[in-house]
Design a protein around this motif. Structure first.
Motif, short mmCIF file in Angstrom:
data_model
loop_
_atom_site.label_atom_id
_atom_site.label_comp_id
_atom_site.label_asym_id
_atom_site.label_seq_id
_atom_site.Cartn_x
_atom_site.Cartn_y
_atom_site.Cartn_z
N UNK A 94 19.59 11.95 12.27
CA UNK A 94 18.96 13.11 11.87
C UNK A 94 19.41 13.88 11.10
N UNK A 95 18.56 13.56 10.21
CA UNK A 95 18.81 15.45 8.63
C UNK A 95 18.38 15.01 7.69
N UNK A 96 17.80 16.07 7.35
CA UNK A 96 17.06 16.59 6.52
C UNK A 96 17.17 15.31 5.00
N UNK A 97 16.22 13.81 4.86
CA UNK A 97 16.29 13.29 4.19
C UNK A 97 17.17 12.19 3.74
N UNK A 98 17.30 11.87 5.93
CA UNK A 98 18.12 11.00 6.29
C UNK A 98 17.52 9.58 5.29
N UNK A 99 17.67 8.45 5.09
CA UNK A 99 16.53 7.11 4.90
C UNK A 99 16.42 7.20 6.21
N UNK A 100 15.28 5.84 5.63
CA UNK A 100 14.41 5.18 6.71
C UNK A 100 14.62 4.23 7.70
N UNK A 101 14.51 3.73 9.12
CA UNK A 101 14.37 2.49 8.93
C UNK A 101 13.52 1.14 8.14
N UNK A 102 13.29 0.20 8.12
CA UNK A 102 12.47 -0.68 7.54
C UNK A 102 11.25 -0.85 8.11
N UNK A 103 10.67 -0.68 9.66
CA UNK A 103 9.90 -0.84 9.30
C UNK A 103 8.80 0.14 10.72
N UNK A 104 8.04 -0.14 10.40
CA UNK A 104 6.67 1.70 10.95
C UNK A 104 5.96 0.78 11.08
N UNK A 105 4.78 2.45 11.62
CA UNK A 105 3.45 1.22 12.15
C UNK A 105 2.80 2.03 11.41
N UNK A 106 1.45 2.18 10.78
CA UNK A 106 0.53 2.91 10.65
C UNK A 106 -0.97 3.08 11.43
N UNK B 126 1.00 -1.40 -0.43
CA UNK B 126 -0.10 -0.12 -0.14
C UNK B 126 1.16 0.83 -0.19
N UNK B 127 0.24 2.37 -0.36
CA UNK B 127 1.16 3.72 -0.18
C UNK B 127 0.66 4.00 1.16
N UNK B 128 2.21 4.69 1.75
CA UNK B 128 1.50 5.61 2.77
C UNK B 128 2.36 6.77 2.83
N UNK B 129 1.38 7.44 3.77
CA UNK B 129 2.14 9.08 3.61
C UNK B 129 2.49 8.91 5.32
N UNK B 130 3.90 9.62 5.20
CA UNK B 130 4.91 9.01 6.07
C UNK B 130 5.43 9.92 6.68
N UNK C 34 9.54 0.27 -1.00
CA UNK C 34 10.83 1.45 -1.58
C UNK C 34 10.27 3.07 -1.19
N UNK C 35 11.12 3.45 -1.54
CA UNK C 35 10.32 4.57 -1.33
C UNK C 35 10.06 5.43 -2.40
N UNK D 247 6.08 6.52 1.12
CA UNK D 247 6.82 4.76 0.56
C UNK D 247 5.50 4.27 0.26
N UNK D 248 6.10 3.11 -0.32
CA UNK D 248 5.45 1.67 -0.40
C UNK D 248 5.70 0.41 0.48
N UNK D 249 4.40 0.00 0.79
CA UNK D 249 4.82 -1.08 2.23
C UNK D 249 3.90 -2.17 2.38
#
Length: 201
Positions: A50-62, A1-5, A90-91, A101-103
């Motif tokens: 802690x910087x603009x556009x930094x890579x994201x961890x792989x797992x989050x919570x909707x 699914x497509x998620x705004x993060x 992928x972002x 992202x697509x998640x």
């Protein structure tokens, strides 16, 4: 699914729990407005740096926006309710000011109750950790919580470093998360409370 993060270090969300957020940056005000017009969902996730556009961890919570209060100046106070964990595929390249992202949704597994021994060990370590760091806890209220609310609730608010909090979120199942919490409380509890260098990174 497509998620705004919403990438935010240390702001953890778990399925079934709630997280209050004050939204003031223009890009995230736009994200909330967009979400309210669509499905009221946004994803909480930690950036790796802690910087603009930094890579994201792989797992989050909707999260689902359960409550919202809009200020005249465009800011929002929202209450986000955890729906499910997700893993980023992928972002996406987008025109919106906020990242998307697509998640894949991660199904909950191993939500069986803790054994009496596991629960007792956890509560013992939690009391020792709280005493060591000077936290005031209503232990009578704690004993009334079911195992999922207790373990996920402590994991959500625990004062650990970002990598440790991420490891807790990524732990599959209640028993694994409980075990990791005990280890982290023992590790951080063994350090002086003012030792800012304690980290598992």
């Amino acid at each position: 699914m497509r998620i705004s993060i919403f990438p935010l270090t240390g702001a953890m969300l778990y399925p079934g729990l709630r997280l209050p957020l004050h939204i003031f940056e223009p890009r995230y005000r736009a994200m909330v407005s967009d979400s309210l017009a669509r499905d009221r969902q946004i994803g909480m996730i930690q950036p790796q740096r802690a910087e603009e556009g930094a890579p994201l961890y792989a797992v989050g919570c909707l999260g689902h926006i359960a409550e919202v209060e809009a200020s005249p100046d465009g800011r929002y106070n929202i209450l986000l309710e955890g729906v499910a964990r997700f893993r980023i595929r992928r972002e996406l390249t987008v025109q919106t000011p906020f990242r998307q992202v697509e998640a894949d949704i991660i199904p909950d597994v191993d939500l069986e109750a803790l054994s009496a021994i596991e629960r007792a060990l956890f509560e013992r370590e939690a009391k020792a950790f709280a005493d060591r760091h000077g936290y005031r806890v209503d232990w009578e209220e704690v004993t009334r919580l079911d195992d999922v609310a207790l373990i996920n609730g402590v994991a959500q608010i625990a004062p650990f470093d970002a990598a440790s909090k991420q490891a807790l979120l990524e732990a599959d199942g209640l028993h694994a998360r409980c075990d990791l919490l005990v280890q982290l409380m023992q590790f951080f509890g063994a350090r002086d409370s003012d030792d800012g260098a304690a980290t598992l990174q």
